[in-house]
Design an enzyme around this catalytic site. Structure first.
Site, PDB file in Angstrom:
ATOM      1  N   MET A  22      66.970  -5.043  58.257  1.00 37.99           N
ATOM      2  CA  MET A  22      65.965  -5.278  59.286  1.00 37.99           C
ATOM      3  C   MET A  22      65.532  -6.731  59.374  1.00 37.99           C
ATOM      4  O   MET A  22      64.976  -7.152  60.379  1.00 37.99           O
ATOM      5  CB  MET A  22      64.728  -4.403  59.011  1.00 37.99           C
ATOM      6  CG  MET A  22      64.981  -2.915  59.156  1.00 37.99           C
ATOM      7  SD  MET A  22      65.337  -2.453  60.841  1.00 37.99           S
ATOM      8  CE  MET A  22      63.741  -2.714  61.594  1.00 37.99           C
ATOM      9  N   VAL A  25      62.089 -10.889  53.938  1.00 40.76           N
ATOM     10  CA  VAL A  25      60.729 -10.813  53.409  1.00 40.76           C
ATOM     11  C   VAL A  25      60.425 -12.129  52.721  1.00 40.76           C
ATOM     12  O   VAL A  25      61.209 -12.609  51.887  1.00 40.76           O
ATOM     13  CB  VAL A  25      60.565  -9.645  52.415  1.00 40.76           C
ATOM     14  CG1 VAL A  25      59.130  -9.594  51.898  1.00 40.76           C
ATOM     15  CG2 VAL A  25      60.927  -8.316  53.083  1.00 40.76           C
ATOM     16  N   ASP A 141      63.280   6.965  55.460  1.00 43.00           N
ATOM     17  CA  ASP A 141      64.278   6.079  54.837  1.00 43.00           C
ATOM     18  C   ASP A 141      63.890   5.810  53.386  1.00 43.00           C
ATOM     19  O   ASP A 141      63.935   4.681  52.914  1.00 43.00           O
ATOM     20  CB  ASP A 141      64.385   4.762  55.611  1.00 43.00           C
ATOM     21  CG  ASP A 141      65.624   3.949  55.189  1.00 43.00           C
ATOM     22  OD1 ASP A 141      66.588   4.561  54.693  1.00 43.00           O
ATOM     23  OD2 ASP A 141      65.604   2.724  55.338  1.00 43.00           O
TER      24      ASP A 141
END
Length: 740
Positions: A22, A25, A141
């Site tokens: 995705m 971070v 998930d």
């Protein structure tokens, strides 16, 4: 994004600490509050992406981020903020110090973890999932990389909300390189793979089973080279027993893991709360698990209550009843105050050291006991929770000072426990002290101060002081809208409570208008079947009923009951409450035969789930008796009213309002059967009791005196009846003058 280093002029990006499908971070600093945070930046969509696809993703991100931000539980990563900056979607979270389970396995050369750690992780994750599932949130998930083991032993689930972004965009995206994960193959449930049936909370339980299998054995349950073989394994193959990989796994824990890995949702544990109880119960009922190798005491050791499992030293207590987490740097400080700014530029004081810092071991022990009190509250054991919080509050006050956030957090929980055990006056005093302390320490507009003010309004409502409650709710709502925005979950909760209070003031049209607006906003922000949305729609139906619009009220109650059945299950208390109100609506519409059948089924379900003497079971029986009377079956109605009155007196007390309602219903039955002398005796007793409990001019007390006067008329005692009617009229006039 990497070049600017600053998002929204506030979040300073320092270094990348993780990458995934995705995005990235970053370790970062929130320069407005001076605290360390983690910032997750989603990958920008490639130029060839369909614009509709990108729009759907962006809107879904915003919706899911709001949901994630509303989650407040020690086992769920706290989301502080979210937004979009220069085309990149970002999420600001608490910065966690520790390793995810995937990293722990990798550092251990893929060797399995010790048994005591696996069981501790299992129970903490189950507790967090129980919290989120009860709020209608499914992770979808769950995998080792999304579960963090912190340095103090606490376990947190990450990526709530983000994990759901791919829903409806492409279920096979993980396999085709689209870049939006809808579940990782090694941890996907059979129903996620098949795509033909609903995916609910039991899918998360299956994924948890996969995670536990892997940390217990070193490999996933289906460890094949290609993704298709893995998916076929989940769908068609029974996993090998854990004992094939190691011989020190207790039999009961192996059964729990294999039950989680059942192919159909119906074969798995019913829910995460049930799973957590099973882990704790079966673990305590057998020989102690192997002790930690470092010699530290085992959490949740045999002989201690189940809620001690998962307690950790050094983890700062967080007031989970609030929606705001204090800045990390305030932990353990002792009393002199300095000032920081909130996101909207308002200054909030925070503590600065003034005397010797209390011993870390003491603060850690108090934090653990505070969390234990929160656990007792979540179990509904409010008396015990209150005792724990009172003791911790006294010790924190001695160690940290009366206005320290941790002291006030404990006192807030004392007030919460008091309000849940019927001690509303005591709760009001406690919440006012907390609100005043937080205003001194944090400022009048700080979210924690507003939370305490809002609880004072709630307790004022409990006490029937709705005019005062209205003033407090109105002030808190204005502050919440200014500080948090109109669509923040806490703002919407305050608007909901204000609407509820308006209905109790008789301002029915205002209440209906406001609660309808809140229902629309919650549906937009949280989704149509989120529990909070359904609570507000339930209140819309209540307002419609009070306005006499019973057909519409019935339709909404039925819709809410159906939605709650899907989201929470048929036996959830909120589902059963909506069915009860549907029965009320049917009765009001003159459809008493339908109402009677509904109440018979509801009584059976309530008795099965909660027991025959539970107050809600007795409430359903009361509804059944009322509708027997409406159908003219007065002998049966009288028998039911007497039975319910006796049970309520035994369970709730002789002068509890519900007991008095049932005694009045008994008098009604006697009157319809022409037994007016017996009815008069009961009406007089109920009126006297209501005057003692509520006061002589309370509406219920006045209604009872009116019943008594009507009964006197039926007995031909007209002079006494007229005198009583006059007294009731005078009391009503006095009450109306005082209210004006």
């Amino acid at each position: 994004m990497a070049e600017t280093r600053l998002i929204q002029g506030r979040y300073r990006l320092l270094e990348v600490i993780g990458r995934g499908g995705m995005g990235e971070v970053w370790r970062a600093v929130d320069e407005s509050l001076g605290r360390r945070v983690a910032v997750k930046c989603l990958k920008p969509m490639s130029p060839e992406r369909d614009e509709t696809f990108t729009t759907v993703l962006r809107e879904r991100f915003r919706r899911e981020a709001r949901v994630a931000a509303a989650l407040q539980h020690r086992g769920v990563t706290v989301v502080h903020d979210f937004g979009e900056y220069e085309g990149v979607l970002y999420l600001v979270m608490e910065l966690l110090e520790g390793h995810n389970l995937s990293q722990l396995l990798e550092a251990n050369d893929q060797r399995p973890l010790p048994v005591h750690e696996i069981v501790d992780i299992a129970e903490q994750v189950a507790d967090a999932l129980a919290y989120t599932h009860e709020r209608g949130i499914v992770h979808r998930d769950l995998k080792p990389a999304n579960i963090m083991r912190l340095t103090d032993g606490a376990v947190k689930i990450c990526d709530f909300g983000i994990a759901r972004l791919g829903e409806g965009i492409g279920a096979s995206s993980q396999l085709t390189g689209v870049g939006i994960a809808m579940g990782t193959p090694h941890y996907m449930s059979p129903e996620q793979i098949g795509g033909g049936g609903p995916v609910d909370h039991r899918s998360d339980l299956y994924s948890l089973g996969c995670v536990l299998y892997e940390i217990a054995t070193g490999v996933p349950p289906f460890d094949h080279e290609d993704a298709w073989s893995v998916l076929v394994g989940h769908r068609d193959t029974t996993p090998a027993p854990l004992s094939d990989h190691r011989d020190d796994i207790p039999d009961h824990f192996q059964r729990i893991v294999l039950d989680l890995l059942a192919k159909t949702p119906e074969e798995r544990p019913a829910d995460a709360r049930d799973l957590r109880r099973r882990i704790a119960r079966e673990g305590r009922g057998r020989a102690p698990l192997p002790a930690p190798s470092d010699g530290s005491p085992e959490r949740g050791a045999p002989g201690l209550p189940g809620w001690t499992r998962g307690m950790t030293a050094g983890h700062k207590a967080v007031d989970t009843a609030l929606r705001t987490v204090l800045p990390d740097h305030t932990a353990g400080l002792t009393g002199e105050w300095t000032t920081l700014a909130d996101p909207r530029g308002q200054a909030f004081p925070v503590p600065r050291a003034r005397t010797a810092r209390p011993a870390p071991a003491l603060l850690a022990a108090l934090a653990g006991r505070h969390n234990a009190g929160l656990s007792l509250g979540r179990l509904g054991r409010w008396e015990e929770a209150g005792e724990v919080h009172r003791a911790v509050a006294a010790e924190r006050q001695h160690a940290l000072g009366p206005d320290h956030p941790d002291t006030l957090a404990s006192r807030y929980e004392v007030g919460f426990s008091l309000s849940r055990t019927g001690r509303a006056e005591d709760a009001l005093r406690e919440f006012r002290l907390v609100a005043d302390g937080r205003e001194r320490a944090l400022g009048p507009g700080h979210p924690d101060t507003l939370a305490a003010r809002q609880e004072t309004a709630y307790v004022l409502g409990q006490l029937g002081r709705h005019f005062e409650a209205n003033d407090v709710y109105t002030a808190v709502l204005a502050a919440r809208e200014r500080v948090m925005g109109p669509d923040h979950p806490d703002t919407l909760r305050c608007r909901h409570n204000l609407a509820f209070n308006l209905s109790r003031l008789g301002r029915l049209e205002d209440s209906f208008r406001l609660v309808s607006e809140v229902a629309e906003a919650r549906q937009r922000v949280l989704g149509a079947e989120h529990p909070d949305t359904l609570v507000t729609r339930y209140e819309v139906a209540y307002a419609l009923g009070r306005l006499g619009r019973w057909p519409q009220a019935l339709d909404i109650y039925r819709e809410v009951a159906s939605a709650r059945t899907r989201a929470l299950g048929p036996d959830h208390p909120d589902t059963l409450a909506a069915r009860y109100e549907a029965g009320i609506s049917l009765g009001r519409l003159g459809r008493s035969a339908e109402a009677l059948e509904l109440y018979r089924a509801l009584v059976d379900d309530r008795a099965r789930v909660h027991g025959p003497d539970d107050p809600e079971t007795l409430r359903a029986r009361h509804g059944l008796g009322v509708n027997l009377g409406r159908l003219g079956r007065w002998e049966e109605a009288l028998a039911e009213a007497r039975a319910v009155a006796g049970a309520r007196e035994r369970v709730l007390g002789a002068e509890h309002p519900d007991t008095l309602v049932s005694r009045r219903e008994t008098a009604v039955g006697l009157g319809w059967l022409g037994r007016w002398e017996e009815a008069l005796t009961l009406y007089t007793q109920v009126a006297a009791a209501r005057e003692r409990v509520f006061g002589p001019d309370h509406p219920d007390a006045l209604a009872s005196r009116n019943d008594e006067a009507h009964c006197l008329e039926q007995l031909g005692r007209h002079t006494e009846a007229v005198e009583l009617y006059r007294r009731v009229a005078a009391l009503r006039e006095r009450r109306g003058t005082r209210g004006a």
